[in-house]
Design an enzyme around this catalytic site. Structure first.
Site, PDB file in Angstrom:
ATOM      1  N   LYS A 228       0.848  -1.191   0.000  1.00  0.00           N
ATOM      2  CA  LYS A 228       0.000   0.000   0.000  1.00  0.00           C
ATOM      3  C   LYS A 228       0.883   1.241   0.000  1.00  0.00           C
ATOM      4  O   LYS A 228       1.534   1.554   0.989  1.00  0.00           O
ATOM      5  CB  LYS A 228      -0.898   0.041   1.234  1.00  0.00           C
ATOM      6  CG  LYS A 228      -1.878   1.225   1.193  1.00  0.00           C
ATOM      7  CD  LYS A 228      -2.573   1.487   2.506  1.00  0.00           C
ATOM      8  CE  LYS A 228      -1.834   2.479   3.378  1.00  0.00           C
ATOM      9  NZ  LYS A 228      -1.686   3.831   2.802  1.00  0.00           N
ATOM     10  N   GLU A 304       9.800   0.523  10.599  1.00  0.00           N
ATOM     11  CA  GLU A 304      10.802   1.590  10.499  1.00  0.00           C
ATOM     12  C   GLU A 304      10.069   2.877  10.823  1.00  0.00           C
ATOM     13  O   GLU A 304       9.259   3.350  10.033  1.00  0.00           O
ATOM     14  CB  GLU A 304      11.387   1.660   9.083  1.00  0.00           C
ATOM     15  CG  GLU A 304      12.025   0.389   8.598  1.00  0.00           C
ATOM     16  CD  GLU A 304      13.322   0.035   9.301  1.00  0.00           C
ATOM     17  OE1 GLU A 304      13.858   0.888  10.056  1.00  0.00           O
ATOM     18  OE2 GLU A 304      13.785  -1.099   9.123  1.00  0.00           O
ATOM     19  N   CYS A 338      12.949  10.480   8.252  1.00  0.00           N
ATOM     20  CA  CYS A 338      12.994   9.891   9.585  1.00  0.00           C
ATOM     21  C   CYS A 338      14.406  10.000  10.149  1.00  0.00           C
ATOM     22  O   CYS A 338      14.612   9.954  11.353  1.00  0.00           O
ATOM     23  CB  CYS A 338      12.520   8.461   9.555  1.00  0.00           C
ATOM     24  SG  CYS A 338      13.281   7.482   8.275  1.00  0.00           S
ATOM     25  N   GLU A 435       9.305  14.788  16.774  1.00  0.00           N
ATOM     26  CA  GLU A 435       9.731  14.747  15.381  1.00  0.00           C
ATOM     27  C   GLU A 435       8.951  15.820  14.617  1.00  0.00           C
ATOM     28  O   GLU A 435       7.728  15.797  14.584  1.00  0.00           O
ATOM     29  CB  GLU A 435       9.432  13.365  14.804  1.00  0.00           C
ATOM     30  CG  GLU A 435      10.068  13.134  13.453  1.00  0.00           C
ATOM     31  CD  GLU A 435       9.867  11.708  12.964  1.00  0.00           C
ATOM     32  OE1 GLU A 435       8.803  11.116  13.252  1.00  0.00           O
ATOM     33  OE2 GLU A 435      10.763  11.188  12.279  1.00  0.00           O
TER      34      GLU A 435
END
Lengths: 536, 518
Positions: A228, A304, A338, A435
């Site tokens: 996806k 991840e 990331c 983040e």
């Protein structure tokens, strides 16, 4: 990924680092002619050929009839509409992947070397369509075209080739077993078998590269895939689907279902007939995936996730170089990594100078249409991310960090944010803990090795870290003490297909890339045979 | 050899007709392929021999000269070693190249060979005499696969980090050895070239290769492809020449870091000695065999007969792993011999360009004479000649498919490598006996056992002293699986991951650290 420009055979890129793409020599994949090549140009008005679900090597409309609008984040314009997969479509895709995985199927009975050859062929096709794919990627995700071309596409091609090579080198073992009984003799060997149907859910920041990172090890080990892509960026994945068919993968081996996380993604992670799920995205969603696996069939999970990565700069380093690396370590891909080095810890004696130069460097950034030459920062991916970044910038100001530059939206249209640098950031501020995933750099001051290790590790993340020093003892001490899946010494974002990638702590589970990734896509079967007499 | 390819290349053929080719699957050959390259390949350039000498290469099907080829000797080896050494210097394009790019070059070489497969198969047949259909469906696809396989290894040959005691950080680097001398035989000229180049180049070495004087042509064409795909100068140097001059110069060269040799055990001894008396260069050897093929009475008879026939007669019997001692259990011995003779009589010997041909000529007059000598010794020593035994054509080096029954272990034909289309069938009674007899040889290259019984299969395969054991199959090769010999059949392994070891120096780097932590 290999953000490191290829070292050309004659001329060394002496900074050994990344992302300074246009002024490096890039050897073509075909040859190794040194010297300048004309920079690639985007395909004007690229055709968007593929907008449907790819199941069993055929294009399907969604069962619900619903579609996802796909926008150009640089302009806000609608690019096209793509079929929207939900649970019912995932079901179809899983059935197709399961059929392709049946014993005796073309895929299961194929020579491993032929699986590798198919991956190599896919790499050749990506290389053929490199300009078009880079253009689609830039249009759809807002990333700078030249970066898409040199970094994303190169990494995609290299990852496919790398795993193409592994396919027939995933060795089981023969094992000298024995239970100490005189009359029991055995011969034991292991087979490394594919896990089965793998659900793969990928993010929007590196749509094509993440696609390759996911499918390449899965396919090289012989799995089948239901993948996806993110709803923001489905276009390059659908083009890849067409290439997968063209390369000659049997029907059902790869199925591509664009959709939303809450529907299609959720259906994948809860599915009882999916044997493994691999997810790249936020830590919040990573937890949901893990829970879904626990709630359903205990499917294997690799994750991840996010990071708040420390980049530690000692006073003895090459300052100019470290400033540049720290800059690209944060601002690369509009800060949407990331891996972004979003906590820059700078040793006190050079702190002020480092901040001054970093601000200067951030101010020199050229924002604009990512398809245009000379532009080195595009828009953020969507309104939601834009709002979140702006809100965190506000929190930084409110909590007392010094806004050195930027801090506001940029331009008349699109989702651009000025390159932003905060100094005098303290560890308890939100911008030092959360983040941001945007072009916002936090620079902190430290005094001792011991202190900076403590502070760098004081986070629930553990993805990547950098350290800049010319002192070998400091380099080795800090790199072994940091709790992070990747540590870069005197470089940042130096990644390659050969090198494993993944997180400690809440940055993830498992490793992608390198030989390590093969473990995530294989089940080990130990076969033991009674024999009449054992001999060494 | 390389049975798997038959079934892949020619799907739908039954296992028993593997040697009958479908003309549709194979392009019609040009029986007079043009020779483009006949000089020495040094530093990516074509050069005459320093001495100016040339030698003729012969078409073994007719005995006619195909062309003259430059003949390398010591002076040329010296030039080639200098080129290879220069290509290997620190900072050279080859040393600085990304490992993945070395892999990419090997993949490109495989692509170029695949593109030119028809021509290369024609040239191989012209120069070596092997049936074109075999060259096209076996040798060429396996060359391509071998190069692709090692292309993949280039960036996966990983060192380790090692938790040594003390406050140290320790890691290994897998470095190339340096200049590798490679001396290859005439029985599979292209395939042996690929087996040698694949691992050497994947690991970053440079190469000085001497190709056999009987079959230099395809290797030189491949040299042109090596240049075409972009290997830097000096990485691969290819020298046609004679063993006693060029081969000896490589083996004793003080600046060659490693030598790999495939050929006779006799010459293998010389290579090892030359290393010892020069610079102790690393040596890998793939030598002769007298490989036992053991047929138990519970085996599928039809399959075992066909496999045993193939095991011996493939490539005109010119295989180091030929199953040249066929041990058959007593209760099926007579029927096995009868069927094997029947099969050998059906073997189609003739023009190697004819797609129906199963067997071409032997490679040269010397081999031809040697094989006929062994046949005479077999008759003289009392083996029973069941069929064949003579010359098969009035020109060229053709020998009739020959089968001996009632062969005893002490006969010359049961002890020495014949390297021709001569099958020895021996009788045995018990498993223990046959394992002992099978191992009673100085060789230890390959072996096979045919049985349906899993315990017997395990017992025999564990007991045999051989580098390769096939169970219910023969000559199954894959680039992935190691190949090499016990005892006097060689030293080291080619192919597979094991093949990389022979081209690697391991460097242990240890760094003092202020404080170790797990």
């Amino acid at each position: 990924m290999n953000s490191q420009p290829d070292n050309d055979h004659q001329q060394q890129s002496d900074n050994g680092c990344n992302h300074q793409i246009p002024n490096q020599n890039h050897k073509s994949e075909h040859g190794d002619r040194p010297g300048m090549q004309a920079l690639p140009m985007p395909v004007p008005d690229p055709p968007i050929q593929y907008t449907k679900l790819f199941i069993s090597n055929e294009w399907h409309e969604s069962c619900s009839g619903r579609k996802i609008p796909v926008y150009n984040p640089a302009t806000g314009e609608l690019l096209c509409e793509v079929e929207e997969a939900d649970a019912e479509d995932v079901e179809k895709a899983v059935r197709s992947a399961r059929a392709a995985f049946q014993m005796g199927s073309p895929w299961r009975s194929m020579d491993a070397s032929d699986r590798g050859h198919l991956l190599n062929r896919l790499a050749d096709l990506v290389e053929r369509d490199r300009l078009l794919l880079a253009t689609l990627e830039a249009l759809d995700s807002g990333k700078v075209f030249l970066m898409a071309y040199f970094v994303d596409l190169m990494a995609t091609i290299k990852t496919l080739r790398y795993y193409g090579g592994w396919a027939d080198k995933i060795h089981g073992k023969t094992i000298p077993v024995g239970d100490g009984q005189r009359y029991c003799h055995y011969f034991t060997y292991t087979r490394h078998e594919p896990i089965g149907v793998c659900g793969q859910i990928i993010p929007w920041n590196f749509p094509l590269m993440m696609f390759a990172w996911k499918i390449a090890p899965a396919l090289c080990c012989g799995n089948t895939v239901v993948i996806k892509p993110a709803e923001q960026t489905p276009l390059s994945a659908l083009h890849m689907a067409a290439l997968i068919k063209e390369a000659g993968f049997p029907p059902g081996v790869v199925n591509v279902v664009p959709g939303y996380g809450q529907t299609a993604g959720c259906a994948i992670s809860h599915h009882m007939d999916i044997d493994k799920v691999a997810f790249t995205g936020s830590t919040a969603v990573g937890k949901l995936i893990q829970k879904a696996a626990g709630d359903s069939n205990l499917k294997r999970v690799t994750l991840e996730l996010g990071g708040k990565n420390p980049n530690i700069v000692f006073a003895d380093c090459d300052l100019e170089y470290a400033v540049e690396q720290a800059h690209s370590g944060l601002f690369f891909n509009q800060g949407q990594c990331c891996l972004a080095g979003s906590r820059v810890f700078v040793e006190e004696p050079i702190y002020e100078e480092f901040v001054r130069r970093s601000v200067e460097r951030a101010r020199s950034k050229v924002l604009g249409n990512p398809l245009l030459p000379g532009v080195d920062q595009g828009p953020q991916i969507d309104q939601k991310q834009f709002n979140k970044i702006m809100e965190l910038i506000e929190s930084g100001k409110r909590e007392g960090a010094t806004l050195e530059c930027g801090g506001s939206p940029w331009g008349q249209q699109g989702l651009f944010i000025q390159p932003t640098v905060f100094s005098n950031v303290t560890d308890d501020m939100r911008i030092a803990k959360e983040e941001i995933f945007g072009p916002v750099q936090q620079i902190m001051c430290f005094r001792s090795v011991h202190e900076v290790i403590q502070r760098a590790n004081a986070t629930h993340y553990g993805l990547a870290a950098g350290v800049f020093t010319n002192d070998i003892d400091k380099a080795l001490t800090v790199s072994s003490a940091l709790q992070a899946g990747m540590v870069w010494v005197n470089c940042y974002n130096a990644m390659s297909a050969q090198c494993p990638f993944g997180g400690f702590k809440m940055s993830g589970n498992g490793r992608e890339l390198g030989e390590y990734a093969l473990q995530e896509y294989t089940e080990v079967k130990a076969v033991t045979i009674k024999i009449s007499q054992k001999n060494s | 050899m390389l049975r798997t390819v038959f079934s892949r290349a020619l799907p739908g053929l039954s296992r028993l007709s593997v040697c009958h080719y479908s003309a549709a699957a194979i392009p019609a050959p040009n029986i007079q392929p043009e020779v483009h390259y006949n000089k020495l390949f040094i530093n990516n350039q074509w050069q005459d021999a320093v001495s100016g000498k040339t030698f003729p290469t012969i078409n073994p099907a007719t005995g006619e000269v195909i062309c003259q080829v430059a003949e390398a000797d010591e002076a040329d080896v010296d030039k080639a070693v200098k080129a290879a050494h220069n290509a290997f210097r620190l900072g050279s394009p080859w040393r600085r190249m990304d490992a993945s790019h070395r892999g990419l070059l090997l993949n490109r070489l495989a692509d170029a060979i695949e593109r030119d497969s028809t021509y290369l198969a024609e040239l191989e047949t012209l120069d070596n005499g092997k049936p074109y259909a075999v060259a096209y469906t076996v040798d060429l696809p396996n060359v391509v696969k071998c190069l692709r396989y090692y292309a993949g290894w280039a960036d996966k040959w990983e060192g380790k980090t090692i938790p040594i005691d003390g406050d140290y950080f320790c890691y290994t680097r897998h470095e190339p050895i340096g200049v590798c001398g490679q001396i290859i035989p005439w029985n599979f000229p292209l395939l042996m070239q690929a087996w040698k180049l694949g691992p050497a180049l994947a690991t970053g070495n440079t190469v000085v290769m001497k190709v056999a004087e009987q079959t230099p042509l395809t290797a030189l064409y491949v040299a042109s492809l090596i240049k075409e795909v972009g290997f830097p100068e000096g990485v691969v140097n290819i020298l046609p020449g004679m063993g006693p001059s060029a081969g000896a110069a490589i083996a004793k060269h003080m600046d060659v870091d490693k030598v790999a040799f495939t050929g006779s055990t006799e010459v293998g001894h010389l290579i090892q000695q030359a290393s010892g008396s020069s610079n102790l260069k690393k040596v890998t050897l793939e030598l002769g065999g007298k490989s036992p093929n053991i047929i138990l009475s519970d085996a599928n008879m039809e399959d075992a007969v066909e496999q045993s026939h193939f095991a011996l007669f493939f490539n005109q019997g010119q295989c180091c792993c030929a199953g040249s001692r066929t041990y058959v259990q007593a209760d099926i011995y007579d029927e096995f011999v009868e069927r094997s003779v029947e099969r050998a009589k059906r073997r189609v010997v003739g023009n190697p360009f004819d797609l129906k041909t199963e067997q071409g000529p032997q490679v040269d007059q010397e081999q031809f004479n040697k094989i006929l000598g062994y046949i005479s010794s077999g008759k003289r020593e009392g083996a029973k000649l069941m069929c064949g035994g003579g010359v098969a054509a009035d020109r060229g080096y053709f020998i009739q498919p020959t089968v001996f029954g009632d062969v005893q272990d002490n006969m010359t034909i049961a002890r020495e490598e014949i390297f021709g289309p001569v099958m020895q069938i021996l009788k045995f009674k018990s498993l223990e006996e046959v394992v002992t007899r099978a191992n009673d040889t100085k060789y230890g290259l390959a072996a096979a056992v045919f049985t349906k019984d899993i315990d017997k299969a395990n017992y025999v395969s564990n007991g045999l002293r051989a580098g390769t054991v096939w169970i219910n199959c023969y000559d199954v090769f894959g680039a992935q699986a190691p190949f090499g010999g016990y005892k006097a059949s060689g030293n080291g392994r080619e192919l597979g991951e094991y093949g990389l070891d022979n081209y690697t120096e391991v460097k242990t780097v240890t760094i003092k650290v202020p404080q170790k932590n797990s």
